[in-house]
Design a protein around this motif. Structure first.
Motif, short mmCIF file in Angstrom:
data_model
loop_
_atom_site.label_atom_id
_atom_site.label_comp_id
_atom_site.label_asym_id
_atom_site.label_seq_id
_atom_site.Cartn_x
_atom_site.Cartn_y
_atom_site.Cartn_z
N GLU A 51 1.66 11.54 26.24
CA GLU A 51 0.21 11.45 26.03
C GLU A 51 -0.51 11.31 27.37
N GLN A 52 -1.55 12.10 27.56
CA GLN A 52 -2.38 12.03 28.76
C GLN A 52 -3.85 11.93 28.36
N ARG A 53 -4.55 10.97 28.98
CA ARG A 53 -5.99 10.79 28.75
C ARG A 53 -6.69 10.78 30.10
N LEU A 54 -7.73 11.62 30.23
CA LEU A 54 -8.42 11.77 31.50
C LEU A 54 -9.90 11.47 31.34
N PHE A 55 -10.46 10.83 32.36
CA PHE A 55 -11.89 10.58 32.39
C PHE A 55 -12.40 10.82 33.80
N VAL A 56 -13.24 11.84 33.97
CA VAL A 56 -13.84 12.16 35.26
C VAL A 56 -15.31 11.75 35.20
N ASP A 57 -15.67 10.78 36.02
CA ASP A 57 -17.02 10.21 36.01
C ASP A 57 -17.81 10.77 37.19
N HIS A 58 -18.61 11.80 36.92
CA HIS A 58 -19.45 12.39 37.97
C HIS A 58 -20.73 11.55 38.10
N ASP A 59 -20.74 10.70 39.10
CA ASP A 59 -21.89 9.82 39.32
C ASP A 59 -22.48 9.98 40.71
N ALA A 60 -22.03 11.01 41.45
CA ALA A 60 -22.58 11.31 42.77
C ALA A 60 -22.93 12.79 42.83
N THR A 61 -23.82 13.16 43.72
CA THR A 61 -24.31 14.54 43.78
C THR A 61 -23.31 15.48 44.44
N HIS A 62 -23.37 16.74 44.02
CA HIS A 62 -22.64 17.84 44.65
C HIS A 62 -21.13 17.58 44.75
N CYS A 63 -20.56 17.08 43.66
CA CYS A 63 -19.12 16.87 43.59
C CYS A 63 -18.50 17.89 42.64
N GLY A 70 10.91 13.21 30.95
CA GLY A 70 11.79 12.27 30.30
C GLY A 70 11.05 11.10 29.68
N GLY A 71 11.83 10.28 28.95
CA GLY A 71 11.28 9.08 28.34
C GLY A 71 11.07 9.24 26.85
N ASP A 72 11.14 8.13 26.14
CA ASP A 72 10.85 8.14 24.71
C ASP A 72 9.35 8.24 24.49
N LEU A 73 8.58 7.42 25.22
CA LEU A 73 7.12 7.45 25.12
C LEU A 73 6.53 7.28 26.50
N VAL A 74 5.74 8.25 26.92
CA VAL A 74 5.04 8.20 28.21
C VAL A 74 3.56 8.41 27.93
N ARG A 75 2.74 7.44 28.33
CA ARG A 75 1.30 7.51 28.10
C ARG A 75 0.58 7.22 29.42
N SER A 76 -0.19 8.18 29.88
CA SER A 76 -0.88 8.06 31.17
C SER A 76 -2.38 8.22 30.96
N THR A 77 -3.15 7.36 31.61
CA THR A 77 -4.59 7.52 31.67
C THR A 77 -4.98 7.76 33.13
N VAL A 78 -5.90 8.66 33.34
CA VAL A 78 -6.35 9.01 34.70
C VAL A 78 -7.87 8.96 34.71
N ALA A 79 -8.43 8.18 35.64
CA ALA A 79 -9.89 8.07 35.77
C ALA A 79 -10.27 8.39 37.21
N VAL A 80 -11.36 9.13 37.38
CA VAL A 80 -11.84 9.55 38.70
C VAL A 80 -13.26 9.06 38.89
N ASP A 81 -13.51 8.40 40.03
CA ASP A 81 -14.86 7.99 40.43
C ASP A 81 -15.17 8.58 41.79
N TYR A 82 -16.41 8.98 41.99
CA TYR A 82 -16.87 9.50 43.28
C TYR A 82 -17.77 8.44 43.92
N THR A 83 -17.44 8.06 45.15
CA THR A 83 -18.21 7.01 45.82
C THR A 83 -19.35 7.57 46.66
#
Length: 413
Positions: A271-283, A237-250
């Motif tokens: 609209e969906q925008r995703l950013f997966v930031d692989h900054d740790a090993t073996h993830c 639903g909705g007229d305009l739905v915009r989601s951003t998703v960001a993932v960080d590994y600690t």
């Protein structure tokens, strides 16, 4: 000597372009504007004009000014919670709320998020204690009662060390909502978070358009050592739905699965925008988003970006987006990106496809005496089935299946 393997293939049957990288070293020259520097200072986020990479697909005129200086003072909403004993789900304010903001390490990367980060005077906290095993889903329902004044909101979901739980956040009614969602997954925890945009102005058969709900949401996931998180967004639903998703590994060993399902009707922008930031090993990370579109002016946007930093050896990642266009007049934009700064990875790839009904599937069903309208519905159900199966929360699967049926009835398929 290490040999780099970099293959590009496309299958004519599906139209999927697939790009994989295994071994060696591939450095992608993708500009940094795909993942801008975060800041809570509004001065660092100028008013977008529509030509910026982050906003080039978004119809700014339909944002009701929340990307500029429109007031974020609305409070016409209710929050309903269903949580078992031992799980804390409450609204906090004052100094405690200020301390909780940014718990996941999140800093706003666009102007509406920065404005909401500052304007929200409370934080709704869902706290799952360490070692807790919660069998039934924790339910949080946000119900808006008007779109006149924009609402700033901040949601924080925390799963303690070795905890296990599922959280379902549903959005109903009508609202102009600008929201930050922080998700903190402790070491060894297993957490599923599902967000369902089912605003009443577009899911009950009415057309989206002026007066409908506008929802801008920024999700940020912090994944601990050997933690497993499943994050799913369902947009109807909705007229305009915009989601951003960001993932960080600690820490090493984190595993993130990002799922999405959306169904756009005439005039809707999802609209969906995703950013997966692989900054740790073996993830690990695995992204699967699927959408269907019907009606004149229906528009969906999916932008995926996976960055494997030089320090992220042993990374295993894949992202896929598929779109099914059901009628003329609909448009789907799909932009996968993959940035690799080290060749010492287990694997990486991405794929994207947009098309109409699969003629072979339809022919197979029709040849067995199934009427065309029934056959088309079966194809759509099968198209979404993979995502629903992987979400794994029975109540969500049932709810989504019912909504998809209503969408198909609306289209006359």
């Amino acid at each position: 000597m290490t040999v780099a393997t970099d293959t590009l293939s496309a299958t004519p049957e599906t139209g999927i372009a697939e790009h994989t990288h295994v071994g060696g070293r591939t450095v992608a020259a993708v500009p940094a504007f795909l993942h801008p520097q975060g800041s809570t200072d509004l001065a660092d986020h100028p008013v977008p004009g529509g030509r910026e990479e982050l906003w080039r697909f978004t119809p700014l005129r339909r944002l009701r000014g929340v990307h500029d200086d429109a007031p974020l003072t609305g409070d016409t909403f209710t929050v309903t919670v269903d949580a078992p004993q031992g799980v804390s789900a409450r609204s906090v304010s004052g100094a405690e709320a200020a301390e909780l903001k940014g718990s996941s390490g999140y800093l706003p990367t666009d102007r509406p998020s920065a404005r909401a980060f500052d304007a929200a005077d409370s934080v709704f906290l869902v706290d799952i204690p360490a070692d807790a095993v919660v069998e039934d889903p924790i339910s949080v329902t946000f119900t808006g009662t008007g779109t006149d004044t924009a609402i700033p909101a901040h949601l924080l979901i925390r799963a303690g060390r070795f905890a296990s739980a599922s959280v379902v956040v549903a959005y109903e009614g009508s609202a102009t909502l600008v929201e930050n969602v922080e998700i903190v997954v402790g070491d060894g925890a297993r957490l599923t978070v599902v967000g369902i945009d089912e605003w009443g102005d577009a899911t009950g058969g009415g057309a989206a358009g002026e007066g409908g709900s506008v929802h801008l949401a920024a999700h940020h996931l912090s994944v601990g050592r050997d933690a497993v998180v499943k994050h799913a967004l369902l947009a109807f639903g909705g007229d305009l739905v915009r989601s951003t998703v960001a993932v960080d590994y600690t820490a090493p060993g984190g595993d993130a699965e990002l799922l999405g399902l959306y169904f756009a009707d005439a005039g809707q922008h999802l609209e969906q925008r995703l950013f997966v930031d692989h900054d740790a090993t073996h993830c690990k990370s695995n992204v699967l988003y699927k959408g269907a579109l019907q009606g004149n002016g229906a528009h969906t946007v999916w932008v995926g970006d996976v960055l494997i930093r030089a320090t992220a050896e042993g990374t295993d990642t894949y992202e896929m987006n598929r779109n099914l266009i059901l009628t003329d007049g609909a448009r789907a934009d799909s932009v996968p990106n993959l940035e690799i700064e080290t060749g010492e990875i287990a694997g990486a790839g991405h794929a994207s496809a947009t098309g109409r009904f699969d003629d072979d599937q339809l022919f197979y069903l029709l040849s067995r005496g199934i009427p065309e309208d029934v056959a088309r519905r079966l194809v759509v159900r099968g198209f979404f089935g993979e995502v629903l199966q992987r979400i794994g929360v029975p109540s969500v699967v049932e709810r989504a299946a019912q909504t998809i049926e209503r969408e198909l009835e609306q289209s006359g398929i």
